[in-house]
Design a protein around this motif. Structure first.
Motif, short mmCIF file in Angstrom:
data_model
loop_
_atom_site.label_atom_id
_atom_site.label_comp_id
_atom_site.label_asym_id
_atom_site.label_seq_id
_atom_site.Cartn_x
_atom_site.Cartn_y
_atom_site.Cartn_z
N ALA A 115 -7.77 15.84 1.15
CA ALA A 115 -7.32 17.24 1.13
C ALA A 115 -8.10 18.03 0.08
O ALA A 115 -8.44 19.20 0.30
N LYS A 116 -8.38 17.38 -1.03
CA LYS A 116 -9.15 18.03 -2.11
C LYS A 116 -10.56 18.37 -1.63
O LYS A 116 -11.12 19.38 -2.03
N ASN A 117 -11.11 17.52 -0.73
CA ASN A 117 -12.45 17.75 -0.18
C ASN A 117 -12.41 18.49 1.15
O ASN A 117 -13.39 18.48 1.89
N ASN A 118 -11.27 19.09 1.48
CA ASN A 118 -11.08 19.86 2.72
C ASN A 118 -11.35 19.02 3.98
O ASN A 118 -11.86 19.53 4.96
N PHE A 119 -11.00 17.75 3.92
CA PHE A 119 -11.14 16.82 5.04
C PHE A 119 -12.57 16.83 5.62
O PHE A 119 -12.77 16.73 6.82
N SER A 120 -13.55 16.91 4.74
CA SER A 120 -14.95 16.99 5.18
C SER A 120 -15.62 15.62 5.32
O SER A 120 -16.67 15.53 5.94
N GLU A 121 -15.03 14.59 4.78
CA GLU A 121 -15.61 13.25 4.82
C GLU A 121 -15.08 12.50 6.04
O GLU A 121 -13.92 12.10 6.11
N LYS A 122 -15.96 12.30 7.03
CA LYS A 122 -15.56 11.73 8.32
C LYS A 122 -14.99 10.31 8.17
O LYS A 122 -13.96 9.97 8.76
N SER A 123 -15.63 9.46 7.38
CA SER A 123 -15.18 8.07 7.24
C SER A 123 -13.80 7.99 6.59
O SER A 123 -12.97 7.17 6.96
N ARG A 124 -13.53 8.87 5.63
CA ARG A 124 -12.21 8.90 4.99
C ARG A 124 -11.15 9.40 5.96
O ARG A 124 -10.02 8.90 5.97
N ASN A 125 -11.50 10.36 6.80
CA ASN A 125 -10.55 10.87 7.80
C ASN A 125 -10.19 9.79 8.82
O ASN A 125 -9.04 9.67 9.22
N ILE A 126 -11.19 9.01 9.24
CA ILE A 126 -10.93 7.90 10.17
C ILE A 126 -10.04 6.87 9.50
O ILE A 126 -9.10 6.34 10.12
N LEU A 127 -10.29 6.56 8.22
CA LEU A 127 -9.44 5.64 7.47
C LEU A 127 -8.01 6.16 7.42
O LEU A 127 -7.06 5.39 7.63
N LEU A 128 -7.84 7.45 7.17
CA LEU A 128 -6.50 8.04 7.12
C LEU A 128 -5.77 7.90 8.45
O LEU A 128 -4.60 7.52 8.49
N ILE A 129 -6.46 8.19 9.54
CA ILE A 129 -5.85 8.07 10.86
C ILE A 129 -5.45 6.62 11.12
O ILE A 129 -4.34 6.35 11.60
N PHE A 130 -6.32 5.69 10.79
CA PHE A 130 -6.06 4.27 10.98
C PHE A 130 -4.86 3.80 10.15
O PHE A 130 -3.94 3.16 10.66
N MET A 131 -4.86 4.16 8.85
CA MET A 131 -3.77 3.72 7.97
C MET A 131 -2.44 4.36 8.37
O MET A 131 -1.41 3.68 8.41
N ILE A 132 -2.46 5.64 8.69
CA ILE A 132 -1.22 6.32 9.10
C ILE A 132 -0.68 5.68 10.37
O ILE A 132 0.51 5.40 10.47
N SER A 133 -1.56 5.44 11.34
CA SER A 133 -1.12 4.84 12.61
C SER A 133 -0.47 3.48 12.38
O SER A 133 0.62 3.22 12.87
N CYS A 134 -1.14 2.62 11.64
CA CYS A 134 -0.63 1.26 11.42
C CYS A 134 0.66 1.27 10.60
O CYS A 134 1.63 0.59 10.96
N LEU A 135 0.68 2.02 9.51
CA LEU A 135 1.86 2.01 8.63
C LEU A 135 3.07 2.67 9.30
O LEU A 135 4.20 2.19 9.14
N VAL A 136 2.85 3.72 10.06
CA VAL A 136 3.96 4.35 10.77
C VAL A 136 4.50 3.42 11.86
O VAL A 136 5.72 3.29 12.03
N LEU A 137 3.61 2.74 12.57
CA LEU A 137 4.06 1.78 13.59
C LEU A 137 4.87 0.64 12.97
O LEU A 137 5.84 0.17 13.56
N ILE A 138 4.49 0.21 11.77
CA ILE A 138 5.24 -0.84 11.09
C ILE A 138 6.63 -0.35 10.72
O ILE A 138 7.62 -1.07 10.86
N VAL A 139 6.73 0.90 10.28
CA VAL A 139 8.05 1.45 9.92
C VAL A 139 8.91 1.65 11.17
O VAL A 139 10.09 1.32 11.18
N VAL A 140 8.32 2.16 12.24
CA VAL A 140 9.07 2.45 13.46
C VAL A 140 9.44 1.16 14.20
O VAL A 140 10.53 1.05 14.75
N LYS A 141 8.54 0.19 14.23
CA LYS A 141 8.75 -1.08 14.94
C LYS A 141 8.59 -2.25 13.95
O LYS A 141 7.57 -2.95 13.98
N PRO A 142 9.57 -2.48 13.09
CA PRO A 142 9.42 -3.51 12.04
C PRO A 142 9.36 -4.95 12.54
O PRO A 142 8.93 -5.83 11.80
N ILE A 143 9.76 -5.20 13.78
CA ILE A 143 9.63 -6.56 14.31
C ILE A 143 8.46 -6.68 15.27
O ILE A 143 8.27 -7.69 15.92
N GLY A 144 7.65 -5.64 15.36
CA GLY A 144 6.46 -5.66 16.19
C GLY A 144 6.56 -4.69 17.36
O GLY A 144 7.65 -4.30 17.76
#
Length: 186
Positions: A59-88
């Protein structure tokens, strides 16, 4: 992206795979399962903090770094799925057939024993107490008696008697001390 954030990607992928495949290995660990769950929770907590940190940097870099944005999407997807579906994401137990009868008993320290009789004449006996012990096998019902046969692990009960409210499990024919499991409505 992997070269820039290898630890974040590896840990996020690892925790996601551990959670989503736990059905297959959790009963093999016994009491060690508790330690694995504590470790997974600690890693999840650390990854959550790392996600907030990466989000702040992006956010500080105005989402200009593509690799960091992909990492954010990946981490958010995985961590949210773990919270929503804790047994898989996939409930693998449903793939083993529909429940015909489910009986359960609760013991000391909130330990539970659950017997699930499936419609395809297979059973799952799960004992959860400071770890998970899962025994799968086959059964045959004759009148009001369940005869347990063929199990992957040694199953201590040879047969059970079905009452309208409970299943009484016996180790052998001369066993006077049964183990009662209350039948749960489906």
């Amino acid at each position: 992206m992997f070269k820039k954030f290898p630890l974040q990607i590896i840990l996020t992928t690892l925790i996601f795979l551990i959670i989503n495949t736990s059905y297959f290995w959790e009963s093999e660990l016994g009491i060690l399962f508790m330690f694995v769950i504590i470790l997974v929770f600690i890693i999840f907590f650390i990854l959550s903090i790392e996600l907030v940190r990466q989000l702040y940097i992006s956010a500080k870099n105005n989402f200009s770094e593509k690799s960091r944005n992909i990492l954010l999407i990946f981490m958010i997807s995985c961590l949210v799925l773990i919270v929503v579906k804790p047994i898989g994401i996939i409930n693998f137990e449903n793939l083993e057939g529909e429940n015909r009868i489910v009986a359960q008993a609760e013991g000391v320290a909130n330990c539970t024993a659950t017997l699930k009789l499936k419609t395809n004449e297979k059973f799952i006996y799960e004992d959860i107490c400071f770890g998970i012990d899962r025994i799968k096998g086959e059964y045959k019902i004759i009148n009001d008696t369940i005869h347990f046969k063929k199990s992957r692990k040694s199953f201590q009960y040879k047969y059970g008697v079905i009452n309208k409210n409970a299943i009484y499990l016996y180790k052998n024919k001369s066993d006077k001390n049964y183990y009662a499991l209350s039948i749960k409505p489906l």
